[in-house]
Design an enzyme around this catalytic site. Structure first.
Site, short mmCIF file in Angstrom:
data_model
loop_
_atom_site.label_atom_id
_atom_site.label_comp_id
_atom_site.label_asym_id
_atom_site.label_seq_id
_atom_site.Cartn_x
_atom_site.Cartn_y
_atom_site.Cartn_z
N HIS A 58 0.87 -1.19 0.00
CA HIS A 58 0.00 0.00 0.00
C HIS A 58 0.91 1.24 0.00
O HIS A 58 0.97 1.96 0.98
CB HIS A 58 -0.94 -0.04 1.21
CG HIS A 58 -2.13 0.88 1.12
ND1 HIS A 58 -3.43 0.46 1.32
CD2 HIS A 58 -2.22 2.22 0.87
CE1 HIS A 58 -4.27 1.48 1.20
NE2 HIS A 58 -3.56 2.56 0.92
N GLU B 295 -4.52 -0.11 -5.34
CA GLU B 295 -4.71 1.00 -6.27
C GLU B 295 -3.49 1.41 -7.10
O GLU B 295 -3.02 2.54 -7.00
CB GLU B 295 -5.19 2.25 -5.52
CG GLU B 295 -6.53 2.09 -4.88
CD GLU B 295 -7.01 3.39 -4.23
OE1 GLU B 295 -6.23 4.35 -4.13
OE2 GLU B 295 -8.17 3.43 -3.82
N ASN C 90 -12.13 -0.20 -4.05
CA ASN C 90 -12.19 0.97 -3.18
C ASN C 90 -13.13 1.97 -3.84
O ASN C 90 -12.91 2.35 -4.99
CB ASN C 90 -10.81 1.62 -3.04
CG ASN C 90 -9.79 0.70 -2.39
OD1 ASN C 90 -10.15 -0.34 -1.84
ND2 ASN C 90 -8.54 1.07 -2.45
N TYR D 173 -15.17 5.70 -3.39
CA TYR D 173 -15.38 6.92 -2.60
C TYR D 173 -16.40 7.88 -3.21
O TYR D 173 -17.25 8.41 -2.53
CB TYR D 173 -14.05 7.67 -2.41
CG TYR D 173 -13.13 6.98 -1.44
CD1 TYR D 173 -13.20 7.25 -0.08
CD2 TYR D 173 -12.21 6.03 -1.88
CE1 TYR D 173 -12.37 6.61 0.83
CE2 TYR D 173 -11.38 5.38 -0.98
CZ TYR D 173 -11.47 5.67 0.37
OH TYR D 173 -10.67 5.02 1.27
N GLU E 242 -12.36 -0.54 0.49
CA GLU E 242 -12.39 0.80 1.09
C GLU E 242 -13.66 1.52 0.68
O GLU E 242 -14.11 1.38 -0.47
CB GLU E 242 -11.20 1.66 0.64
CG GLU E 242 -9.89 1.26 1.21
CD GLU E 242 -8.74 2.16 0.75
OE1 GLU E 242 -8.98 3.37 0.49
OE2 GLU E 242 -7.63 1.65 0.64
C1 GBH Z 1 -7.58 5.64 -0.99
O1 GBH Z 1 -7.33 6.06 -2.30
C2 GBH Z 1 -6.29 5.10 -0.41
O2 GBH Z 1 -6.18 3.71 -0.65
C3 GBH Z 1 -6.17 5.37 1.07
O3 GBH Z 1 -4.86 5.10 1.47
C4 GBH Z 1 -6.56 6.80 1.35
O4 GBH Z 1 -6.40 7.15 2.69
C5 GBH Z 1 -8.01 6.98 0.95
O5 GBH Z 1 -8.12 6.74 -0.41
C6 GBH Z 1 -8.56 8.38 1.13
O6 GBH Z 1 -7.93 9.25 0.24
O7 GBH Z 1 -5.08 15.41 -2.45
O8 GBH Z 1 -2.85 15.04 -3.25
O9 GBH Z 1 -3.49 14.14 -1.10
C7 GBH Z 1 -8.42 6.71 -2.92
C8 GBH Z 1 -7.93 7.70 -3.88
C9 GBH Z 1 -5.98 8.89 -3.18
C10 GBH Z 1 -7.94 9.99 -3.95
C11 GBH Z 1 -5.45 10.20 -2.64
C12 GBH Z 1 -7.44 11.27 -3.43
C13 GBH Z 1 -5.67 12.58 -2.76
C14 GBH Z 1 -4.37 13.07 -3.29
N1 GBH Z 1 -7.43 8.89 -3.21
N2 GBH Z 1 -6.00 11.31 -3.39
S1 GBH Z 1 -3.90 14.50 -2.46
#
Ligand code: GBH
Length: 490
Positions: A142, A187, A327, A329, A394
Site C-alpha cells: 500500500h 490502487e 475501493n 469513494y 475501502e
Molecule cells: C484511498 O485512495 C487510499 O487507498 C487510502 O490510502 C486513502 O487514505 C483513501 O483513499 C482516502 O484518500 O489530495 O494530493 O493528497 C483513494 C484515492 C488517493 C484519492 C489520494 C485522493 C488525494 C491526493 N485517493 N487522493 S492529495
C-alpha cells in the site's frame, strides 16, 4: 439485470426473502474496517526498519505535505496494535484489512536481509486478531516502497517485479499459515501518479505520460507473477485466496451525449489495471492502447509511451485472481474535451472531469457524496468482468474531526444501502466490506487535516488514545445486527 453465479456459495446466501430483506447482509458476508501501514504504524525507524519513499517525501520534501506532517508516529499502531484489535473487536468486526510495510520486513527491499523484529510485529498483530476471532486480510503493498528500490528507479524499472515477487514470498512463508486473504497491491492507478508530477504522491517524480505507465506496467507484471507463485508454492498447504484492490471513481455522463466518454474513462483507468487480470483475452483494453499510441505518434515518437505485455505475460496475467477488491469513494461527471499536459495520462484519456456542486461535499476536495454511483460502479464491474467475487476494500468519508460525525454516519448507511441493492436486486457478487478507516490517520499529502476515521485519535497526545465516534457506534450496531437499522430507511 441478474448476473451469472460465479461463486455460488456467496450468491446462495443472498437468496432469501422477507421484510426488509434488502437491508440485511447475507449470511457469511464479512464486515470490518481497513487501514494501511504508513498511514497508521509510525515506528518509522524502529528496530531495523528501512526507509521508504513516504519517509523520504515527508522528511525531505516536507513542503508537499499539509502542515509539514509525517507518518513518523502517526497512530503509533506499531506500539498500540492491541488497542486497534480491541476496538475492532468492540465493533464486532469480522475481518481487518491492513497492509505490511515492505521496508519493515526487508529494510533494503531485497530478500537476503530479513528484519526479524518486523516479522515479530506482524506475527503479534495477526495472532492478536485471530485470538479475538478477527480474520486478517493483508495488503502486500500500500504505497510504501523501500527507498533502496526507489534508488534503482522505482516501479518504472521492470526489475522491481522480481523484487516484489520475492517480498511476497517472504510474507506467504512467514504469515500464510494464518493469513488466508491477500491483496497484492492497493490502487496501482493511484500510486502510478507518483511518477506523474513533482508535486504529487511519493516518490513525486515528474514524468507524466511516461513514468506513470511504466510504473503501473511493472506492478501488473509483478501481480501476474505473485498469483502463480502463491498457487505453485503455497496454495495447496495454506488454502488462501489472492486478489488485488483497485480504486476508481464512477464516471457519470454529463448528458447522454457523453456516455462514450465515461465508458472510455472507465476502460482507461479501471480497465488499465483490471482488463489484464479479469478478462479472458487479458492485456490492456483497446482504449488506452489506441489513444496512447495515436498521441505518441502525434508527438513524433517512434514507439508508444504505453508499454506492452509480451504474449507470455498476457497469458500469465489473465485469471490471476480469486477476488477483486474495490475501493469506492465518489463520482465524477464526464465531459467531452481535451486537457492536461503533452504528454500525460489526462490528455491521453481525453477527458474533462467535474463534480456536481449539489452533491454533498466532504473535507477532501475530490470527495463528494454520491451513493447511487456506488451501485452503478459495482454493476459496471460485474458486467464488464463476468461478475467476479468482489469485496469492498475501502469506502469512507472525510471531515475535519469531531465525535458527532453525522455526515459520516449517513455516508456509510447510504452507501451500504446501495451496496445491498447491488447484491440483492442486481445479483452482484459482493462478499465483504471494510470501511475506510478504523482510525483517523495520515492522509498522505493532506497530513492529518482530513479525517477518515471511525475512531478519533488525538495526534498531539503521545499516548494516541482512540475514541469511537458516532459512526463507529452505528457501524457496531450494523455489524452486530447485520442489517441497516430502521431509522435509516428512506
Ligand atoms: C484511498 O485512495 C487510499 O487507498 C487510502 O490510502 C486513502 O487514505 C483513501 O483513499 C482516502 O484518500 O489530495 O494530493 O493528497 C483513494 C484515492 C488517493 C484519492 C489520494 C485522493 C488525494 C491526493 N485517493 N487522493 S492529495
Amino acid at each position: 439485470m441478474k448476473f451469472q453465479t460465479v461463486c455460488p456459495d456467496i450468491l446462495v446466501r443472498t437468496g432469501f426473502a422477507g421484510f426488509h430483506a434488502n437491508l440485511t447482509f447475507p449470511d457469511g458476508f464479512l464486515l470490518g474496517a481497513a487501514t494501511a501501514s504508513y498511514q497508521i504504524e509510525g515506528g518509522w525507524d524502529a528496530y531495523g526498519k528501512g526507509c521508504n519513499i513516504w519517509d523520504t517525501l515527508t522528511h525531505e520534501y516536507w513542503k508537499l505535505v499539509e502542515d509539514t506532517d509525517t507518518g513518523d508516529v502517526a497512530d503509533d499502531s506499531y506500539h498500540l496494535y492491541q488497542e486497534d484489535v480491541k476496538w475492532l473487536k468492540a465493533m464486532g468486526a469480522q475481518w481487518y484489512r491492513f497492509s505490511i510495510s515492505w521496508a519493515r520486513i526487508l529494510p533494503e527491499g531485497h530478500d537476503w536481509c530479513i528484519n526479524e523484529p518486523g516479522i515479530d510485529y506482524y506475527n503479534q498483530l495477526i495472532n492478536a486478531l485471530l485470538d479475538n476471532g478477527i480474520e486478517p486480510m493483508v495488503t502486500i503493498y500500500h504505497w510504501d516502497l523501500p527507498q533502496d528500490l526507489q534508488d534503482l528507479g522505482g516501479w518504472p524499472n521492470s526489475v522491481l517485479a522480481n523484487y516484489a515477487e520475492n517480498y511476497a514470498r517472504v510474507l506467504f512463508k512467514n504469515f500464510g499459515d494464518r493469513v488466508k486473504l491477500w491483496q497484492t497491491f492497493n490502487e496501482p492507478q493511484i500510486f502510478m501518479d507518483g511518477y506523474d508530477s513533482e508535486k504529487g504522491m511519493a516518490p513525486s517524480i515528474d514524468t507524466p505520460g511516461i513514468g506513470d505507465y511504466l510504473a503501473s506496467h511493472t506492478v501488473l507484471v509483478a501481480h501476474a507473477n505473485i498469483y502463480p507463485l502463491y498457487e505453485r508454492e503455497f496454495k495447496q498447504q495454506q488454502q488462501g485466496k489472492v486478489g488485488i484492490a483497485l480504486g476508481h471513481d464512477w464516471c457519470e455522463p454529463f448528458c447522454t451525449l457523453h456516455q462514450d466518454r465515461c465508458e472510455r474513462y472507465q476502460k482507461f483507468i479501471l480497465g488499465g489495471c483490471a482488463h489484464p487480470i479479469f478478462t479472458d483475452s487479458g492485456d490492456y483494453p483497446s482504449v488506452p492502447k489506441e489513444r496512447v499510441d495515436a498521441n505518441s505518434k502525434r508527438e513524433g515518437l517512434t514507439g508508444s509511451r504505453l508499454p506492452r505485455f509480451t504474449g507470455e505475460e498476457v497469458k500469465l496475467s489473465t485469471g490471476t485472481f480469486d477476488f477483486l477488491g474495490i475501493n469506492f469513494y465518489t463520482c465524477f461527471l464526464g465531459f467531452d474535451g481535451v486537457g492536461g499536459l503533452v504528454p500525460s495520462k489526462g490528455r491521453d484519456m481525453g477527458k474533462i472531469r467535474s463534480q456536481d456542486p449539489k452533491w454533498p461535499a466532504s473535507a477532501s476536495s475530490w470527495l463528494r457524496v454520491v451513493p447511487w454511483g456506488y451501485r452503478k460502479q459495482l454493476n459496471w464491474i460485474a458486467k464488464e468482468y463476468g461478475n467476479p467475487p468482489v469485496c469492498v476494500t475501502e469506502n469512507g468519508y472525510s471531515d475535519y474531526g469531531g465525535l458527532n460525525d453525522t455526515q459520516r454516519v449517513s455516508y456509510y448507511t447510504e452507501h451500504m444501502k446501495e451496496m445491498l441493492k447491488a447484491i440483492h436486486e442486481d445479483g452482484v457478487n459482493v462478499f465483504g466490506y471494510t470501511a475506510w478507516s478504523l482510525l483517523d490517520n495520515f492522509e498522505w499529502l493532506r497530513g492529518y487535516t482530513e479525517k477518515f476515521g471511525l475512531h478519533e485519535v488525538d495526534f498531539n497526545d503521545p499516548s494516541r488514545p482512540r475514541i469511537p465516534k458516532e459512526s463507529a457506534k452505528v457501524l457496531t450496531e450494523i455489524f452486530k445486527t447485520r442489517r441497516i437499522p430502521d431509522r435509516f430507511l428512506d
